[in-house]
Design an enzyme around this catalytic site. Structure first.
Site, PDB file in Angstrom:
ATOM      1  N   HIS A  74      44.358-101.071  77.312  1.00  0.00           N
ATOM      2  CA  HIS A  74      43.011-100.919  76.771  1.00  0.00           C
ATOM      3  C   HIS A  74      41.992-100.312  77.750  1.00  0.00           C
ATOM      4  O   HIS A  74      41.533 -99.190  77.590  1.00  0.00           O
ATOM      5  CB  HIS A  74      42.495-102.289  76.297  1.00  0.00           C
TER       6      HIS A  74
HETATM    7  O1  RIB Z   1      40.861-106.562  73.519  1.00  0.00           O
HETATM    8  C1  RIB Z   1      41.186-106.063  74.784  1.00  0.00           C
HETATM    9  C2  RIB Z   1      40.050-106.248  75.732  1.00  0.00           C
HETATM   10  O2  RIB Z   1      39.786-107.644  75.923  1.00  0.00           O
HETATM   11  C3  RIB Z   1      40.347-105.716  77.141  1.00  0.00           C
HETATM   12  O3  RIB Z   1      39.143-105.344  77.756  1.00  0.00           O
HETATM   13  C4  RIB Z   1      40.928-106.908  77.831  1.00  0.00           C
HETATM   14  O4  RIB Z   1      40.794-106.834  79.259  1.00  0.00           O
HETATM   15  C5  RIB Z   1      40.057-108.008  77.286  1.00  0.00           C
HETATM   16  O5  RIB Z   1      38.848-108.015  78.035  1.00  0.00           O
END
Ligand code: RIB
Ligand code: CA
Length: 307
Positions: free
Chosen positions: A238
Site C-alpha cells: 500500500h
Molecule cells: O489499509 C492499508 C493502510 O493501513 C496502510 O497504510 C497500512 O500501513 C495501514 O496504515
C-alpha cells in the site's frame, strides 16, 4: 526540481518500505517525518520511524503526533504488522533522538513559515493533519498537494466498507477531505493491483545490502492477513504507492471524483463514498484508478539497491 515533502506515517511494514523508497529518491527533499498511532501505538510508530531512518543512514527529524483518533478509540493492526510493527526485521533501538516538538505543532509551524510549496504524504490515519487544520486552517492553502494512502471506492480491508487508515479515524478524514486541500487519494482499488509476487520479492532479496535484506524480511511476512482475507495469491503493497506517485505520477491513472466519508453508520463508518456524494461539486479528489505494477516494482527495487 526537488519536491519538498513531509511524510506522516504509522510504521508499519509498508510505511517502512515507503520511507526507504523516499530516502533512496533524491527527487524528494524530506523536511520531516511525523508519526501517528495506527498500525501500532504511537510509542512504537515513532520509534519504528527512527529505526528506519537509521537503517537507511538518514538523519531526518522525526516527530511524535497524536496517540489516538479524534473521537473513536484506537484500533491497531498487530495482526498485520506484528507486535513490534516491523515484523520480519530485527532493528536496534534508535539512537536518533525524537524531536521534542509535537508533530501537529511542527506541521503548523513549518507550513505557516514557508513560502515554498510543500507536499504532504500521509501513510496512516489522518489525525495529525486534521488537528493541524483545525488548529490553523490557513495551512490548507500552504499545502501544494496532499497525497494519501487510504480509502477505497470498492470494498474495505478492515470492514466490508472501510479501509484501515480512514476507519481508524473517520472524523479526521472528514476534516481533511472537506478542508479544500488539493488531494490525491491512493486507495485499495489501486494498491490491490500492486502485489509483491515471489519473483518481485526475490528481486529485492537478491540485493546483498542490510536495507534490502531488512525490506525482504519484512515483506516476506507482510500481507499474510490480506492474502487470507481476500484470497489473494500475493500481498498488496500500500504505502510505497504514495511515494512512487510523487516520483513518477505517470505510473498511475487518476480521476477527479467527489468523495465523502461515512460517519454515522455503525456498519460502514469510515467508508469513502466515491463518486456519489451528496454534493457532486464539493470535495473533489483525484482518485487513483490504476497502477503499472511492473514499473512500480522496478522503481522500488532499483531505488532500494542504492541504499
Ligand atoms: O489499509 C492499508 C493502510 O493501513 C496502510 O497504510 C497500512 O500501513 C495501514 O496504515
Ligand atoms: Ca500506514
Amino acid at each position: 526540481m526537488t519536491i519538498r515533502v513531509i511524510i506522516d506515517c504509522d510504521p508499519g511494514v509498508d510505511d517502512a518500505i515507503a520511507l526507504l523508497l523516499a530516502f533512496a529518491s533524491p527527487e524528494l527533499d524530506i523536511l520531516g517525518i511525523t508519526t501517528v498511532a495506527g498500525n501500532v501505538p504511537l510509542r512504537l510508530t515513532q520509534s519504528n520511524a527512527r529505526k528506519i531512518c537509521e537503517l537507511a543512514g538518514r538523519q531526518v527529524p522525526v516527530y511524535a503526533g497524536c496517540p489516538r483518533p479524534l473521537v473513536r478509540s484506537l484500533e491497531t493492526a498487530e495482526y498485520v504488522h506484528g507486535a513490534t510493527g516491523l515484523q520480519g526485521a530485527t532493528l536496534p533501538d534508535p539512537q536518533l533522538p525524537l524531536q521534542p516538538q509535537h508533530a501537529v505543532d511542527y506541521l503548523v509551524e513549518t507550513l505557516m513559515q514557508t513560502d515554498e510549496p510543500v507536499t504532504i504524504a500521509t501513510l496512516g490515519p489522518l489525525t495529525n493533519l486534521a488537528v493541524a487544520i483545525v488548529k490553523e486552517p490557513r495551512i490548507v492553502e500552504k499545502i501544494d498537494r496532499l497525497v494519501l494512502m487510504g480509502g477505497a471506492a470498492g470494498a474495505g480491508n478492515v470492514t466490508a466498507s472501510a479501509e484501515f487508515n480512514i476507519y481508524v479515524d473517520p472524523h479526521a478524514a472528514h476534516v481533511v477531505f472537506t478542508s479544500g486541500v488539493a488531494l490525491t487519494m491512493i486507495g485499495l482499488d489501486v494498491t490491490h493491483q500492486v502485489l509483491t509476487t515471489e519473483a518481485r520479492l526475490e528481486a529485492i532479496r537478491s540485493i546483498d545490502t542490510p536495507v534490502a535484506q531488512a525490506a525482504a524480511g519484512m515483506l516476506k511476512f507482510y500481507g499474510e492477513y490480506d492474502r487470507q482475507q481476500f484470497g489473494m495469491s500475493d500481498s498488496p503493497l500500500h504505502d510505497p504507492c504514495v511515494i512512487a506517485y510523487l516520483l513518477q505520477p505517470d505510473l498511475f491513472t487518476v480521476k477527479s471524483l467527489p468523495v465523502a466519508i461515512e460517519l454515522a453508520s455503525p456498519q460502514s463508518i469510515g467508508r469513502t463514498i466515491v463518486g456519489h456524494s451528496i454534493d457532486e461539486q464539493k470535495n473533489r479528489v483525484d482518485v487513483a484508478q490504476s497502477a503499472n505494477s511492473d514499473a512500480f516494482y522496478q522503481l522500488l527495487t532499483t531505488r532500494l539497491a542504492t541504499l
